[in-house]
Design a protein around this motif. Sequence first.
Motif, PDB file in Angstrom:
ATOM      1  N   THR A 101     -20.434   5.736 -25.415  1.00 46.51           N
ATOM      2  CA  THR A 101     -20.767   5.312 -26.595  1.00 46.51           C
ATOM      3  C   THR A 101     -22.210   5.735 -27.097  1.00 46.51           C
ATOM      4  O   THR A 101     -22.795   6.203 -27.867  1.00 46.51           O
ATOM      5  N   THR A 102     -23.068   5.310 -25.888  1.00 50.57           N
ATOM      6  CA  THR A 102     -24.717   5.474 -26.103  1.00 50.57           C
ATOM      7  C   THR A 102     -24.821   6.718 -25.879  1.00 50.57           C
ATOM      8  O   THR A 102     -25.762   7.278 -26.923  1.00 50.57           O
ATOM      9  N   VAL A 103     -24.169   7.760 -25.169  1.00 54.34           N
ATOM     10  CA  VAL A 103     -24.749   9.199 -25.298  1.00 54.34           C
ATOM     11  C   VAL A 103     -24.262   9.827 -26.777  1.00 54.34           C
ATOM     12  O   VAL A 103     -25.070  10.589 -27.235  1.00 54.34           O
ATOM     13  N   TYR A 110     -32.949   5.182 -22.940  1.00 55.04           N
ATOM     14  CA  TYR A 110     -31.908   4.328 -23.477  1.00 55.04           C
ATOM     15  C   TYR A 110     -30.495   4.735 -22.935  1.00 55.04           C
ATOM     16  O   TYR A 110     -29.831   3.860 -22.411  1.00 55.04           O
ATOM     17  N   PRO A 111     -29.945   6.095 -22.995  1.00 57.95           N
ATOM     18  CA  PRO A 111     -28.830   6.275 -22.584  1.00 57.95           C
ATOM     19  C   PRO A 111     -28.946   6.182 -20.935  1.00 57.95           C
ATOM     20  O   PRO A 111     -27.675   5.879 -20.542  1.00 57.95           O
ATOM     21  N   LEU A 112     -29.868   6.493 -20.477  1.00 61.55           N
ATOM     22  CA  LEU A 112     -29.935   6.529 -18.825  1.00 61.55           C
ATOM     23  C   LEU A 112     -29.532   4.953 -18.577  1.00 61.55           C
ATOM     24  O   LEU A 112     -28.702   4.923 -17.548  1.00 61.55           O
ATOM     25  N   VAL A 113     -30.355   4.141 -19.203  1.00 60.37           N
ATOM     26  CA  VAL A 113     -29.904   2.697 -18.446  1.00 60.37           C
ATOM     27  C   VAL A 113     -28.603   2.309 -19.005  1.00 60.37           C
ATOM     28  O   VAL A 113     -28.014   1.550 -17.946  1.00 60.37           O
ATOM     29  N   ALA A 114     -27.914   2.960 -20.133  1.00 58.80           N
ATOM     30  CA  ALA A 114     -26.850   2.342 -20.400  1.00 58.80           C
ATOM     31  C   ALA A 114     -25.616   2.899 -19.613  1.00 58.80           C
ATOM     32  O   ALA A 114     -24.822   2.261 -19.204  1.00 58.80           O
ATOM     33  N   VAL A 115     -25.898   3.987 -19.035  1.00 60.66           N
ATOM     34  CA  VAL A 115     -24.943   4.672 -18.081  1.00 60.66           C
ATOM     35  C   VAL A 115     -25.042   3.928 -16.699  1.00 60.66           C
ATOM     36  O   VAL A 115     -23.916   3.661 -16.171  1.00 60.66           O
ATOM     37  N   THR A 116     -26.300   3.670 -16.354  1.00 56.39           N
ATOM     38  CA  THR A 116     -26.508   2.965 -15.225  1.00 56.39           C
ATOM     39  C   THR A 116     -25.868   1.547 -15.036  1.00 56.39           C
ATOM     40  O   THR A 116     -25.087   0.935 -14.322  1.00 56.39           O
ATOM     41  N   VAL A 117     -26.342   0.846 -16.318  1.00 59.15           N
ATOM     42  CA  VAL A 117     -25.385  -0.770 -16.600  1.00 59.15           C
ATOM     43  C   VAL A 117     -23.853  -0.218 -16.386  1.00 59.15           C
ATOM     44  O   VAL A 117     -23.027  -1.280 -15.849  1.00 59.15           O
ATOM     45  N   LEU A 152     -20.559  14.271 -18.186  1.00 61.29           N
ATOM     46  CA  LEU A 152     -21.801  14.230 -17.815  1.00 61.29           C
ATOM     47  C   LEU A 152     -22.671  15.349 -18.217  1.00 61.29           C
ATOM     48  O   LEU A 152     -23.623  15.269 -18.914  1.00 61.29           O
ATOM     49  N   GLY A 153     -22.001  16.511 -18.126  1.00 57.69           N
ATOM     50  CA  GLY A 153     -22.554  17.783 -18.472  1.00 57.69           C
ATOM     51  C   GLY A 153     -23.042  17.886 -20.102  1.00 57.69           C
ATOM     52  O   GLY A 153     -23.766  18.108 -20.833  1.00 57.69           O
ATOM     53  N   GLY A 154     -21.624  17.307 -20.968  1.00 61.82           N
ATOM     54  CA  GLY A 154     -21.711  16.898 -22.164  1.00 61.82           C
ATOM     55  C   GLY A 154     -22.846  16.226 -22.765  1.00 61.82           C
ATOM     56  O   GLY A 154     -23.983  16.298 -23.786  1.00 61.82           O
ATOM     57  N   GLY A 155     -22.970  14.949 -21.939  1.00 63.51           N
ATOM     58  CA  GLY A 155     -24.109  13.984 -22.315  1.00 63.51           C
ATOM     59  C   GLY A 155     -25.399  14.384 -22.199  1.00 63.51           C
ATOM     60  O   GLY A 155     -26.382  14.153 -23.037  1.00 63.51           O
ATOM     61  N   VAL A 156     -25.678  15.436 -21.114  1.00 63.56           N
ATOM     62  CA  VAL A 156     -26.981  15.810 -20.843  1.00 63.56           C
ATOM     63  C   VAL A 156     -27.301  16.922 -21.960  1.00 63.56           C
ATOM     64  O   VAL A 156     -28.481  16.813 -22.387  1.00 63.56           O
ATOM     65  N   LEU A 157     -26.612  17.546 -22.436  1.00 66.14           N
ATOM     66  CA  LEU A 157     -26.668  18.319 -23.402  1.00 66.14           C
ATOM     67  C   LEU A 157     -27.231  17.622 -24.816  1.00 66.14           C
ATOM     68  O   LEU A 157     -28.119  18.119 -25.522  1.00 66.14           O
ATOM     69  N   ILE A 158     -26.529  16.607 -25.066  1.00 66.00           N
ATOM     70  CA  ILE A 158     -26.854  15.780 -26.271  1.00 66.00           C
ATOM     71  C   ILE A 158     -28.295  15.125 -26.120  1.00 66.00           C
ATOM     72  O   ILE A 158     -28.829  15.194 -27.157  1.00 66.00           O
ATOM     73  N   VAL A 159     -28.241  14.357 -24.801  1.00 65.76           N
ATOM     74  CA  VAL A 159     -29.706  13.926 -24.753  1.00 65.76           C
ATOM     75  C   VAL A 159     -30.806  14.663 -24.847  1.00 65.76           C
ATOM     76  O   VAL A 159     -31.980  14.702 -25.287  1.00 65.76           O
ATOM     77  N   THR A 160     -30.654  15.754 -24.100  1.00 70.78           N
ATOM     78  CA  THR A 160     -31.539  16.785 -24.082  1.00 70.78           C
ATOM     79  C   THR A 160     -32.115  17.489 -25.435  1.00 70.78           C
ATOM     80  O   THR A 160     -33.250  17.512 -25.659  1.00 70.78           O
ATOM     81  N   ALA A 161     -31.025  17.685 -26.081  1.00 68.27           N
ATOM     82  CA  ALA A 161     -31.180  18.281 -27.436  1.00 68.27           C
ATOM     83  C   ALA A 161     -32.020  17.250 -28.389  1.00 68.27           C
ATOM     84  O   ALA A 161     -32.953  17.658 -29.058  1.00 68.27           O
ATOM     85  N   ALA A 162     -31.607  15.959 -28.267  1.00 70.82           N
ATOM     86  CA  ALA A 162     -32.203  14.661 -28.997  1.00 70.82           C
ATOM     87  C   ALA A 162     -33.744  14.961 -28.676  1.00 70.82           C
ATOM     88  O   ALA A 162     -34.473  14.634 -29.519  1.00 70.82           O
TER      89      ALA A 162
END
Length: 307
Positions: free
Chosen positions: A96-98, A247-254, A268-278
């Motif tokens: 959700t966070t990603v 923010y997303p890193l902590v959410a995934v860890t929690v 994980l690959g899709g999440g990295v693309l989203i967060v990197t682009a943001a």
Amino acid sequence: MSDERIGQLYMAFAMAISGTIGYFVLLSEQSPFNVVWFRCAIGSVGLAAYCGYRGYLGSFRLDRQQFIKLFFGALTLIANWCFLFTAYRMTSIGITTVVYNVQPFLLVIAGFMLPGERPSRSAIFWLVLSFTGLVVLAQPGAEHNGHSYLLGIACALAAATLYAATTLLTRSLSRSLRPELIAVSHMVIGTLVFIPLANFHALPASRPQIGAIVCLGTIHTTFMYILLYGAFKKAATSSIAVLSFIYPLVAVTVDFFAFGRVLTLTQLGGGVLIVTAAVAYAAGIHPLSAVRSFTGRRRARDGSGRS
């Protein structure tokens, strides 16, 4: 310690706190409507006390147009929370966070429709990269992703869309009103609007539930907002953009440590693309500059290795 360094610390703490919101929402075992009401009610008291202490309340004046923007900004903000808290239960905190991190690019899309807000080619590139990551993460055709999962992704997207609308509605207000006063107004309006929607017959009863609700109102609303506004005033835009990755890193860890939920390699690959682009978009990084910087460092490294 410099203002820049203090602002960075404020932003880092705020993002770390934000990444734990999902855990406390689920721990409360309350409906999204109840969580939103309690967050608004407790947050309005805390933020009003802070504004009163700083002497901001005496300068609070609104005309009719400002009130309309403030009111609808509050509605979109609290509706965004409802969709976000619903998505936590239907997918996971991490996913959700990603997905929620596509929010900046919804403003880019809005730029196509607003005069004088045409997005740059760089913004369009990061937009395409982000939504590519969204498709990869959501995997709409995968058999293991049921109706509930896809509906949760849709709720996260709806939350991001509503938060983008909140940003647009309050952007002009920030020129004439302090952001702390805007936040207080949003909380008060949310408290009043959600009285008919909250279920007061199913209030938190156990200590963990009550503690979760109190934390959401005090730590995740009052304290986090104060930290964010402090960061916005002191830290550079590029610092704020990069630190938002927390923010997303902590959410995934929690999500992993609290519920044992792990993103698949595809997610994980899709999440990295989203967060990197943001992060790259918010930091104002041009894609060609990023490529040139990377290739330049690689050539320098290879050259030093051959010498």
